[in-house]
Each structure stands twice: as structure tokens, then as C-alpha cells.
Scaffold this active site. Structure first.
Site, PDB file in Angstrom:
ATOM      1  N   CYS A  62       7.046  -9.472   3.641  1.00 40.61           N
ATOM      2  CA  CYS A  62       6.913  -9.040   2.809  1.00 40.61           C
ATOM      3  C   CYS A  62       6.640 -10.575   1.701  1.00 40.61           C
ATOM      4  CB  CYS A  62       8.764  -8.643   1.868  1.00 40.61           C
ATOM      5  SG  CYS A  62       8.198  -8.269   0.634  1.00 40.61           S
ATOM      6  N   CYS A  66      13.354 -12.193  -1.668  1.00 38.32           N
ATOM      7  CA  CYS A  66      14.713 -11.120  -1.682  1.00 38.32           C
ATOM      8  C   CYS A  66      15.552 -11.981  -1.175  1.00 38.32           C
ATOM      9  CB  CYS A  66      14.827 -10.568  -1.754  1.00 38.32           C
ATOM     10  SG  CYS A  66      13.308  -9.352  -2.491  1.00 38.32           S
ATOM     11  N   CYS A  69      17.136 -10.115   2.141  1.00 35.13           N
ATOM     12  CA  CYS A  69      16.473  -9.738   3.134  1.00 35.13           C
ATOM     13  C   CYS A  69      15.519 -10.135   4.268  1.00 35.13           C
ATOM     14  CB  CYS A  69      15.175  -9.079   1.949  1.00 35.13           C
ATOM     15  SG  CYS A  69      14.251  -7.192   2.993  1.00 35.13           S
ATOM     16  N   CYS A 106      13.708   9.153   3.285  1.00 31.12           N
ATOM     17  CA  CYS A 106      12.563   8.225   2.792  1.00 31.12           C
ATOM     18  C   CYS A 106      11.958   7.159   3.268  1.00 31.12           C
ATOM     19  CB  CYS A 106      14.762   7.596   2.206  1.00 31.12           C
ATOM     20  SG  CYS A 106      14.076   6.253   0.908  1.00 31.12           S
ATOM     21  N   CYS A 137      11.694  10.750  -0.754  1.00 32.12           N
ATOM     22  CA  CYS A 137      11.602   9.466  -1.040  1.00 32.12           C
ATOM     23  C   CYS A 137      10.522   8.581  -0.769  1.00 32.12           C
ATOM     24  CB  CYS A 137      12.733   9.230  -1.069  1.00 32.12           C
ATOM     25  SG  CYS A 137      14.127   7.888  -2.264  1.00 32.12           S
ATOM     26  N   CYS A 197      16.742   7.179  -7.967  1.00 33.84           N
ATOM     27  CA  CYS A 197      17.418   6.269  -6.910  1.00 33.84           C
ATOM     28  C   CYS A 197      17.018   4.750  -7.128  1.00 33.84           C
ATOM     29  CB  CYS A 197      16.926   6.211  -5.912  1.00 33.84           C
ATOM     30  SG  CYS A 197      18.117   5.798  -4.683  1.00 33.84           S
ATOM     31  N   ARG A 269      25.586   6.779  -3.375  1.00 37.81           N
ATOM     32  CA  ARG A 269      25.830   7.024  -1.712  1.00 37.81           C
ATOM     33  C   ARG A 269      26.107   5.461  -1.048  1.00 37.81           C
ATOM     34  NH1 ARG A 269      19.987   7.367  -1.570  1.00 37.81           N
ATOM     35  NH2 ARG A 269      20.375   9.076  -1.524  1.00 37.81           N
TER      36      ARG A 269
HETATM   37  N1  SAM Z   1      10.438  -3.549  -0.831  1.00 40.02           N
HETATM   38  C1  SAM Z   1      10.680  -2.646  -1.550  1.00 40.02           C
HETATM   39  C2  SAM Z   1      11.493  -3.443  -2.456  1.00 40.02           C
HETATM   40  O1  SAM Z   1      12.270  -4.418  -2.421  1.00 40.02           O
HETATM   41  O2  SAM Z   1      11.515  -3.047  -3.665  1.00 40.02           O
HETATM   42  C3  SAM Z   1      11.271  -2.301  -0.879  1.00 40.02           C
HETATM   43  C4  SAM Z   1      11.917  -1.972  -0.170  1.00 40.02           C
HETATM   44  S1  SAM Z   1      13.730  -2.522   0.175  1.00 40.02           S
HETATM   45  C5  SAM Z   1      14.609  -3.256   1.912  1.00 40.02           C
HETATM   46  C6  SAM Z   1      15.348  -1.685  -0.534  1.00 40.02           C
HETATM   47  C7  SAM Z   1      16.589  -2.663  -0.674  1.00 40.02           C
HETATM   48  O3  SAM Z   1      16.713  -2.320   0.339  1.00 40.02           O
HETATM   49  C8  SAM Z   1      16.287  -3.718  -1.738  1.00 40.02           C
HETATM   50  O4  SAM Z   1      16.238  -3.293  -3.242  1.00 40.02           O
HETATM   51  C9  SAM Z   1      17.751  -3.739  -1.137  1.00 40.02           C
HETATM   52  O5  SAM Z   1      18.467  -3.309  -2.684  1.00 40.02           O
HETATM   53  C10 SAM Z   1      18.279  -3.202  -0.057  1.00 40.02           C
HETATM   54  N2  SAM Z   1      18.635  -4.008   1.098  1.00 40.02           N
HETATM   55  C11 SAM Z   1      17.674  -5.086   1.380  1.00 40.02           C
HETATM   56  N3  SAM Z   1      18.365  -6.038   2.703  1.00 40.02           N
HETATM   57  C12 SAM Z   1      19.389  -5.575   2.716  1.00 40.02           C
HETATM   58  C13 SAM Z   1      20.456  -5.982   2.772  1.00 40.02           C
HETATM   59  N4  SAM Z   1      20.130  -6.887   4.328  1.00 40.02           N
HETATM   60  N5  SAM Z   1      21.837  -5.697   2.816  1.00 40.02           N
HETATM   61  C14 SAM Z   1      21.853  -4.479   1.782  1.00 40.02           C
HETATM   62  N6  SAM Z   1      20.684  -4.380   1.328  1.00 40.02           N
HETATM   63  C15 SAM Z   1      19.205  -4.752   1.772  1.00 40.02           C
HETATM   64  C1  DTB Z   2      18.667   1.146  -0.846  1.00 38.69           C
HETATM   65  O1  DTB Z   2      19.479   1.059  -1.475  1.00 38.69           O
HETATM   66  N1  DTB Z   2      19.094   1.453   1.062  1.00 38.69           N
HETATM   67  C2  DTB Z   2      18.656   0.863   1.829  1.00 38.69           C
HETATM   68  C3  DTB Z   2      17.243   1.682   0.594  1.00 38.69           C
HETATM   69  N2  DTB Z   2      17.801   1.545   0.056  1.00 38.69           N
HETATM   70  C4  DTB Z   2      15.678   0.833   0.995  1.00 38.69           C
HETATM   71  C5  DTB Z   2      17.589  -0.173   2.504  1.00 38.69           C
HETATM   72  C6  DTB Z   2      19.228  -1.344   3.075  1.00 38.69           C
HETATM   73  C7  DTB Z   2      18.221  -2.035   3.776  1.00 38.69           C
HETATM   74  C8  DTB Z   2      19.594  -2.648   4.992  1.00 38.69           C
HETATM   75  C9  DTB Z   2      18.477  -4.085   5.668  1.00 38.69           C
HETATM   76  C10 DTB Z   2      17.626  -3.379   6.423  1.00 38.69           C
HETATM   77  O2  DTB Z   2      17.913  -2.229   7.490  1.00 38.69           O
HETATM   78  O3  DTB Z   2      16.446  -3.709   6.649  1.00 38.69           O
HETATM   79 FE1  SF4 Z   3      10.659  -7.786  -0.009  1.00 38.19          FE
HETATM   80 FE2  SF4 Z   3      12.736  -7.075   1.313  1.00 38.19          FE
HETATM   81 FE3  SF4 Z   3      12.007  -7.691  -1.359  1.00 38.19          FE
HETATM   82 FE4  SF4 Z   3      12.149  -4.890  -0.329  1.00 38.19          FE
HETATM   83  S1  SF4 Z   3      13.596  -6.923  -0.378  1.00 38.19           S
HETATM   84  S2  SF4 Z   3      10.794  -6.864  -1.802  1.00 38.19           S
HETATM   85  S3  SF4 Z   3      11.113  -5.704   1.646  1.00 38.19           S
HETATM   86  S4  SF4 Z   3      11.973  -8.994   0.890  1.00 38.19           S
END
Ligand code: SAM
Ligand code: DTB
Ligand code: SF4
Length: 357
Positions: A62, A66, A69, A106, A137, A197, A269
Site C-alpha cells: 500500500c 499509516c 499498518c 467484510c 462490507c 462503519c 465492535r
Molecule cells: N486501506 C484501506 C484504508 O486504510 O482506508 C482499508 C484497509 S485498512 C487495513 C482498515 C483499518 O484497519 C485501518 O483504518 C485501521 O483502523 C485498521 N488497522 C490497520 N492495521 C491495524 C493494526 N495494526 N492494529 C489495529 N488496527 C489496524
Molecule cells: C477495522 O476497524 N479493523 C479491521 C477492519 N476495520 C478492516 C482491520 C484490522 C486490521 C488489523 C491488522 C491486520 O490484520 O492487518
Molecule cells: Fe494502506 Fe494500511 Fe493505511 Fe489502509 S491502513 S491505507 S492498507 S497503509
């Protein structure tokens, strides 16, 4: 007034002030839990948990930064990147989730925002999952108003797009898109008549005021999100947030309770991070008004408690899975036979997803 009158808790409001929200956080924990559970029961069936299963339909690489992430291309987390999945494989995965007892599926993609040709494939995934009678979702990054409409037309029920943290702390976590970008996507999603959501992550080194400000921002949106995921940071080696001091579990529980009080009708949630929580902490989160979980061995790229363990936990707590749709819930309440072919003559409207499974 800095402290809200406890008797008025449970009213739907969009004019919360930071001192009011901080006053809720400052309540003795047992008072906060008591009021949260009281308000929870005014708006929701007690002892009932909605179950959503996640699938990463496009993993890694990506372009966003973030800091939490594992999927950002900027951090070496050892994750293998994967192209957009085939529609048939997504359908298979949804079927397995349905068989395990999930009611919502989702689909998450590691995009900044989806490309037109990917959106076409994802629209097909949504149609297939919906035809299984599951709620759908998606979480695909930023959307334009037109893209949100296309997803709605494909039959999408919910769009997940998180604010992640307070407006003030946000710049410490993400530099490649602004808080306003996120609010714009949420507006596009609402305008397309999709259910929202939207939640955030706790334990990223934010202050108590940041946690209050995140929940305040969510509650003061023009409409409350139907679903509010509260994630505990899953620390992944290689991301900038690995090694962050963990949050006191009671502070996490407090945030769940305050979310329940600020957004009484929403599903709150208990989201990522459950593998790092004791059964007792999860029970306190349900007491605080959480009524939804991610269910299934995997979140997107990291682990989640396995299905058998969650089944046992719910059974030990006397919690049951929420019915699949409002229609099924209606039939549970009235005792009328549900899912009769061609409709069952009740006043509650049928949707395609409800009759097609
Ligand atoms: N890429 C898209 C975006 O960020 O808008 C969608 C997928 S992203 C992984 C969705 C959400 O997962 C993020 O906004 C964040 O709140 C959550 N998330 C991602 N990595 C995480 C982590 N290590 N621990 C907890 N929540 C996480
Ligand atoms: C949300 O609030 N939590 C989910 C979902 N929306 C997409 C994602 C959590 C991701 C946790 C890290 C991972 O498994 O990559
Ligand atoms: Fe990309 Fe992860 Fe950020 Fe979603 S949360 S935009 S997958 S870096």
C-alpha cells in the site's frame, strides 16, 4: 456544563463537547459500566453479539504510510504482497464464514483508493457474497461520490473507513492523507446511502484527551456510524508503532463504554487486538456495551482468536450470535416462520439478500 446529566444518557445527540466526554471517561469505572449497560439495553437486545468476518482481498504494497499498518510499502514487515483475489475464491471464503456463523463479510484491500478496473471486480465479489444471504462490507480506502454509488449499486451494505484517532494526534500517525480526506469519504459513503462503519485504534501512544476527541468526532458526525469498530493496536514488527507502551486495559474498556454512551444505537465492535486481551477483559468490554466482534482466525493480515475459542467464550458468557438481518430479527421477535419462498407476507420489507440465500 462540563458533566452531562447521567439521567439524560441514552439520548441521541450530535452536540457533545470535549469536557462532557472527558467527564464520562472520569466516572468511577463501575458507574461508567452501569450506565453504559443500562443505555445498551435501552437500544439493543441484551446478550447478543453481531459477528463479522474479514478477508484481505488485496494484500500489501500500500502506498500510504499509516504508522500502525503492516501493509504499507514503506515498512519491512515481512508481508508477502498479493494481487486482487479471484471472485470465486472470495465467494468460497464467504461461504465458509457463513457456515461458521458470521452474518457479515467484510472485504479489505490495501489501497489508497480503488482503481476503476478493480472496482468492477469488487462489485462482482459484492454481488456473489450478497447472493449468499450475508451482509456485505468493504474497506478500500478513499472513495469518490461516484465510486460510493457504484458500490451501493452492486449491493454493498456497509463501507468501513476509520478516522483512526483524534484530529490533533492524526498527523503523528499518517502523512499521506488528511483527516479531511477521511471525512470527505465518509460524506460520499453517506450520500450514496451506504451504512457507515467508522471507528479508530487505541494504544498508539495517544493521550486520554485524544481518545475522548476521537469518540467526540465520531458522535458529532451528522449521523452516527451504524457500526463503530474500536481496535486495539496490533503491534507488528517493522512498523513505526512496534514497541509502543501498551494501554491500560481499563482505559480500553472505558473507551468502549463511552462509545456506547455517545452513540447509543450503533453497534460498537470489539475489533482488532482481541488476541492480546484476556477473556475477562473481553467480558468487561461486552458489559461496557460492545455488541459486535470480528470472528474467524484472521483479521486482514494478523491473527484473531480461532472460531472454537470464540464460540466457547460466548457460551461461557451466555452471549448469542445476532440474527443475520433485520428481517430475521423481526421473525425471531414475532415467531413467524422466516425465509418463506417468495416472501412470507409480513410487513417487513424483504431485500434480495434476505430471500436469495
Ligand atoms: N486501506 C484501506 C484504508 O486504510 O482506508 C482499508 C484497509 S485498512 C487495513 C482498515 C483499518 O484497519 C485501518 O483504518 C485501521 O483502523 C485498521 N488497522 C490497520 N492495521 C491495524 C493494526 N495494526 N492494529 C489495529 N488496527 C489496524
Ligand atoms: C477495522 O476497524 N479493523 C479491521 C477492519 N476495520 C478492516 C482491520 C484490522 C486490521 C488489523 C491488522 C491486520 O490484520 O492487518
Ligand atoms: Fe494502506 Fe494500511 Fe493505511 Fe489502509 S491502513 S491505507 S492498507 S497503509
Amino acid at each position: 456544563m462540563s458533566s452531562p446529566s447521567l439521567a439524560t444518557l441514552g439520548a441521541i445527540r450530535h452536540d457533545w463537547t470535549l469536557p462532557e466526554v472527558e467527564a464520562l471517561f472520569a466516572l468511577p469505572l463501575m458507574d461508567l459500566l452501569f450506565h453504559a449497560q443500562r443505555v445498551h439495553r435501552e437500544h439493543h437486545e441484551a446478550n447478543t453479539v453481531q459477528m463479522s468476518t474479514l478477508l484481505s482481498i488485496k494484500t500489501g504494497a500500500c502506498p500510504e504510510d499509516c504508522a500502525y499498518c503492516p501493509q504499507s510499502v514503506r515498512y519491512d514487515t515481512g508481508l508477502t504482497r498479493e494481487a486482487l483475489m479471484e471472485v470465486a475464491a472470495v465467494r468460497e471464503s464467504a461461504l465458509r464464514a457463513r457456515e461458521a456463523g458470521a452474518t457479515r463479510f467484510c472485504m479489505g484491500a490495501a489501497y489508497r483508493s480503488p482503481k476503476p478496473k478493480d472496482l468492477e471486480v469488487i462489485a462482482q465479489m459484492i454481488r456473489e457474497v450478497r447472493a449468499l444471504g450475508m451482509e456485505t462490507c468493504a474497506t478500500l480506502g478513499m472513495l469518490s461520490p461516484q465510486q460510493a454509488k457504484e458500490l451501493k449499486e452492486a449491493g454493498l451494505d456497509y463501507y468501513n473507513h476509520n478516522l483512526d484517532t483524534s484530529p490533533e494526534f492524526y498527523g503523528e500517525i499518517i502523512s499521506t492523507r488528511t483527516y479531511q480526506d477521511r471525512l470527505d469519504t465518509l460524506e460520499a459513503v453517506r450520500a450514496a446511502d451506504l451504512k457507515v462503519c467508522c471507528g479508530g485504534i487505541l494504544g498508539m501512544g495517544e493521550s486520554p484527551t485524544d481518545r475522548a476527541a476521537l469518540l467526540l468526532t465520531l458522535a458529532n458526525l451528522p449521523e452516527h456510524p451504524e457500526s463503530v469498530p474500536i481496535n486495539q493496536l496490533v503491534q507488528v514488527e517493522g512498523t513505526p508503532l512496534a514497541g509502543t507502551a501498551p494501554l491500560d486495559p481499563f482505559e480500553f474498556v472505558r473507551a468502549i463504554a463511552v462509545a456506547r454512551l455517545l452513540m447509543p444505537r450503533s453497534h460498537v465492535r470489539l475489533s482488532a487486538g482481541r488476541q492480546g486481551m484476556s477473556d475477562e477483559m473481553q467480558a468487561l468490554c461486552f458489559m461496557a456495551g460492545a455488541n459486535s466482534i470480528f470472528y474467524g482466525e484472521k483479521l486482514l493480515t494478523t491473527g484473531n482468536p480461532d472460531v472454537e475459542r470464540d464460540r466457547q467464550l460466548l457460551a461461557r458468557l451466555g452471549l448469542r450470535a445476532e440474527a443475520r438481518t433485520e428481517h430475521e430479527r423481526h421473525h425471531e421477535r414475532t415467531g413467524a416462520p422466516a425465509r418463506a419462498a417468495g416472501g412470507c407476507g409480513c410487513a417487513h420489507p424483504h431485500t434480495h439478500a434476505e430471500t436469495a440465500a
